[in-house]
Motif scaffolding. Structure first.
Motif, short mmCIF file in Angstrom:
data_model
loop_
_atom_site.label_atom_id
_atom_site.label_comp_id
_atom_site.label_asym_id
_atom_site.label_seq_id
_atom_site.Cartn_x
_atom_site.Cartn_y
_atom_site.Cartn_z
N ALA A 111 131.54 33.83 13.02
CA ALA A 111 131.85 34.72 14.14
C ALA A 111 130.99 34.38 15.36
CB ALA A 111 131.62 36.17 13.74
N LEU A 112 129.72 34.05 15.14
CA LEU A 112 128.82 33.73 16.25
C LEU A 112 129.29 32.49 17.00
CD1 LEU A 112 126.25 34.36 17.79
CD2 LEU A 112 124.96 33.06 16.09
N VAL A 113 129.69 31.47 16.25
CA VAL A 113 130.18 30.24 16.88
C VAL A 113 131.45 30.52 17.68
CG1 VAL A 113 131.11 27.94 16.45
CG2 VAL A 113 129.13 28.75 15.15
N LEU A 114 132.39 31.26 17.08
CA LEU A 114 133.65 31.55 17.76
C LEU A 114 133.43 32.47 18.97
CD1 LEU A 114 136.03 32.01 14.70
CD2 LEU A 114 135.79 30.02 16.18
N ARG A 115 132.48 33.39 18.85
CA ARG A 115 132.19 34.27 19.99
C ARG A 115 131.61 33.49 21.15
NH1 ARG A 115 130.35 40.44 19.23
NH2 ARG A 115 131.73 41.05 17.55
N ALA A 116 130.83 32.44 20.85
CA ALA A 116 130.27 31.61 21.91
C ALA A 116 131.39 31.00 22.75
CB ALA A 116 129.40 30.51 21.31
N VAL A 117 132.48 30.63 22.07
CA VAL A 117 133.65 30.10 22.79
C VAL A 117 134.26 31.18 23.68
CG1 VAL A 117 135.93 29.07 22.54
CG2 VAL A 117 134.10 28.44 20.95
N PHE A 118 134.39 32.39 23.13
CA PHE A 118 134.92 33.52 23.89
C PHE A 118 134.06 33.78 25.13
CE2 PHE A 118 137.98 36.48 21.59
CZ PHE A 118 138.57 35.45 20.88
N ILE A 119 132.75 33.76 24.95
CA ILE A 119 131.82 34.06 26.04
C ILE A 119 131.93 33.00 27.14
CG2 ILE A 119 129.37 34.18 26.66
CD1 ILE A 119 128.94 35.40 23.81
N ALA A 120 132.00 31.73 26.73
CA ALA A 120 132.14 30.65 27.71
C ALA A 120 133.43 30.80 28.51
CB ALA A 120 132.10 29.29 27.01
N ALA A 121 134.52 31.13 27.80
CA ALA A 121 135.82 31.31 28.48
C ALA A 121 135.77 32.52 29.41
CB ALA A 121 136.92 31.49 27.44
N GLY A 122 135.15 33.62 28.95
CA GLY A 122 135.06 34.82 29.78
C GLY A 122 134.22 34.59 31.03
N ALA A 123 133.10 33.88 30.86
CA ALA A 123 132.23 33.59 32.01
C ALA A 123 132.94 32.71 33.03
CB ALA A 123 130.95 32.92 31.53
N ALA A 124 133.68 31.71 32.54
CA ALA A 124 134.42 30.81 33.43
C ALA A 124 135.49 31.57 34.19
CB ALA A 124 135.04 29.67 32.62
N ALA A 125 136.18 32.48 33.50
CA ALA A 125 137.23 33.26 34.14
C ALA A 125 136.66 34.18 35.22
CB ALA A 125 137.98 34.08 33.09
N ILE A 126 135.54 34.83 34.92
CA ILE A 126 134.93 35.74 35.88
C ILE A 126 134.42 34.99 37.10
CG2 ILE A 126 132.85 37.15 36.23
CD1 ILE A 126 133.33 38.35 33.48
N ASN A 127 133.84 33.81 36.88
CA ASN A 127 133.32 33.02 38.00
C ASN A 127 134.44 32.49 38.89
OD1 ASN A 127 130.64 33.35 37.26
ND2 ASN A 127 130.64 31.54 35.93
N SER A 128 135.62 32.25 38.31
CA SER A 128 136.73 31.68 39.08
C SER A 128 137.66 32.72 39.67
CB SER A 128 137.53 30.72 38.18
OG SER A 128 136.72 29.70 37.66
N PHE A 129 137.84 33.85 38.96
CA PHE A 129 138.82 34.85 39.39
C PHE A 129 138.22 36.25 39.32
CE2 PHE A 129 140.90 31.45 36.92
CZ PHE A 129 141.61 30.81 37.94
N ALA A 130 137.97 36.83 40.47
CA ALA A 130 137.36 38.17 40.51
C ALA A 130 138.29 39.22 39.93
CB ALA A 130 136.99 38.53 41.95
N TRP A 131 139.62 38.97 39.97
CA TRP A 131 140.55 39.98 39.47
C TRP A 131 140.46 40.16 37.95
CZ3 TRP A 131 143.51 37.36 36.05
CH2 TRP A 131 143.79 36.02 36.30
N VAL A 132 139.73 39.26 37.27
CA VAL A 132 139.54 39.41 35.83
C VAL A 132 138.80 40.71 35.52
CG1 VAL A 132 138.35 38.44 33.81
CG2 VAL A 132 139.62 36.94 35.35
N PHE A 133 137.98 41.17 36.47
CA PHE A 133 137.27 42.45 36.27
C PHE A 133 138.26 43.59 36.04
CE2 PHE A 133 133.90 40.17 38.69
CZ PHE A 133 132.87 40.30 37.75
N PHE A 134 139.37 43.56 36.77
CA PHE A 134 140.37 44.62 36.63
C PHE A 134 141.03 44.56 35.24
CE2 PHE A 134 140.31 43.91 41.28
CZ PHE A 134 139.97 45.19 41.67
N ILE A 135 141.30 43.34 34.76
CA ILE A 135 141.92 43.18 33.44
C ILE A 135 140.97 43.67 32.36
CG2 ILE A 135 142.78 41.51 31.76
CD1 ILE A 135 143.78 39.82 34.07
#
Length: 332
Positions: A111-135
């Motif tokens: 779970a920790l390894v897979l969550r790291a992937v989730f976190i990286a994807a979430g951070a990239a999305a937030i840095n690129s698209f501010a509207w992700v906050f609304f989602i």
């Protein structure tokens, strides 16, 4: 917070050392975990998380440290609610008590390894698209409402059913239903078969990642720093195995936990929406400060625990009085 690649490598290496120490000291030999052992190791992991937070205070300042503790407590709280599902999974696969800690250890690492992937994807999305906050915010508010609806309906899962992914794995992975100690693969009649140990480990890991669908947006509502998000998740997850054995008997007593978590998720969801408005428009909307976030999270958890224990005690007393009345009627 500006974190160099060197610091990332040192942090991951340090976590690996802690995990290895946990395995070789407490989890190498299969055994049934006592309450005392679980309590000691839980205290150790909480102490390590506290020391890390203090280190962030010295190195990164009060804001970084506060965000870590807020994220750590939130992730830990959400994990407690998830432990009940782990209990169901253990029962579904009839995991012998002496192997449960090994199952949880490897499952949590997956779970920790897979969550790291989730976190990286979430951070990239937030840095690129501010509207992700609304989602993220809308999803957390919806999840909070769903938790309230389930709590009010009094729904309790009697069994755990595999999801589509687990069913697909079981169909395609040749396996045996016999336990062979801690072995994940065995050879029978010349065929290499997966044991129930591997299947249940995958079930724990995959199920925990499904839980991350709400916990990852929740912690991004408290901090957008990938380093803090990852370390808070890591410390919360690594102590999850010991927490399972420590409070498994108390889970049913936390009858108001879903209400408390729904309040926390809704609060963070609103905070994310307000932050999204602030980032994407010129509207002067209030932003929730870190001290307020910490106060709400700790306050809700304390109140939830107190009311849960009070309600459980009241229900037990009523049940005892009812039993006494029935005995009296039977004698009369």
């Amino acid at each position: 917070m500006n974190v160099s690649m060197t610091m990332w490598v040192l942090t991951v290496a340090g976590l690996c050392v802690l995990i290895a120490a946990d395995f070789f000291i407490g989890g190498r030999k299969p055994h049934e975990v006592s309450i005392k052992e679980a309590g000691i190791w839980s205290a150790v992991w909480i102490a390590l998380a506290t020391l890390f937070g203090i280190g962030l205070l010295i190195w990164g300042g009060g804001e970084a440290s506060g965000e870590f503790f807020a994220g750590y407590v939130t992730e830990k709280s959400l994990s407690v609610d998830n432990l009940f599902v782990f209990v169901l999974i253990m029962a579904k696969f009839a995991v012998p008590p002496i192997y449960q800690q090994r199952v949880l250890m490897i499952g949590v690492l997956i779970a920790l390894v897979l969550r790291a992937v989730f976190i990286a994807a979430g951070a990239a999305a937030i840095n690129s698209f501010a509207w992700v906050f609304f989602i993220f915010g809308a999803f957390l508010i919806w999840t909070a409402w769903k938790l309230i609806q389930e709590a009010r309906a009094g729904e309790e899962e009697e069994d755990w059913e595999e999801g589509r992914l687990m069913k697909a794995i079981e169909r395609r992975l040749p396996s045996t239903d016999k336990w062979h100690g801690t072995k994940m693969f065995v050879r029978e009649n010349g065929k290499r078969l997966a044991t129930p140990m591997l299947i249940v480990m995958l079930a724990i890991g995959i199920t925990d990642v499904l839980f991350a669908v709400d916990s990852i947006p929740a912690i991004f509502g408290l901090t957008q720093d990938p380093y803090i998000v990852f370390t808070a998740n890591a410390f919360a997850l690594m102590g999850l195995r010991q927490l399972y054995f420590l409070i498994v008997g108390l889970l049913k007593k936390l009858v108001h936990l879903s209400y408390g978590l729904s309040v926390i998720l809704a609060f963070i969801g609103v905070k994310l929406v307000l932050h999204g408005i602030h980032e994407t428009t010129s509207l002067n909307v209030p932003e929730v400060s870190l001290p307020v976030s910490l106060s709400v999270i700790f306050g809700v958890l304390i109140i939830t625990t107190i009311t849960s224990l009070a309600a459980t005690k009241k229900a037990a007393k009523a049940e005892a009085e009812k039993a006494d009345d029935e005995k009296a009627d039977a004698r009369g």
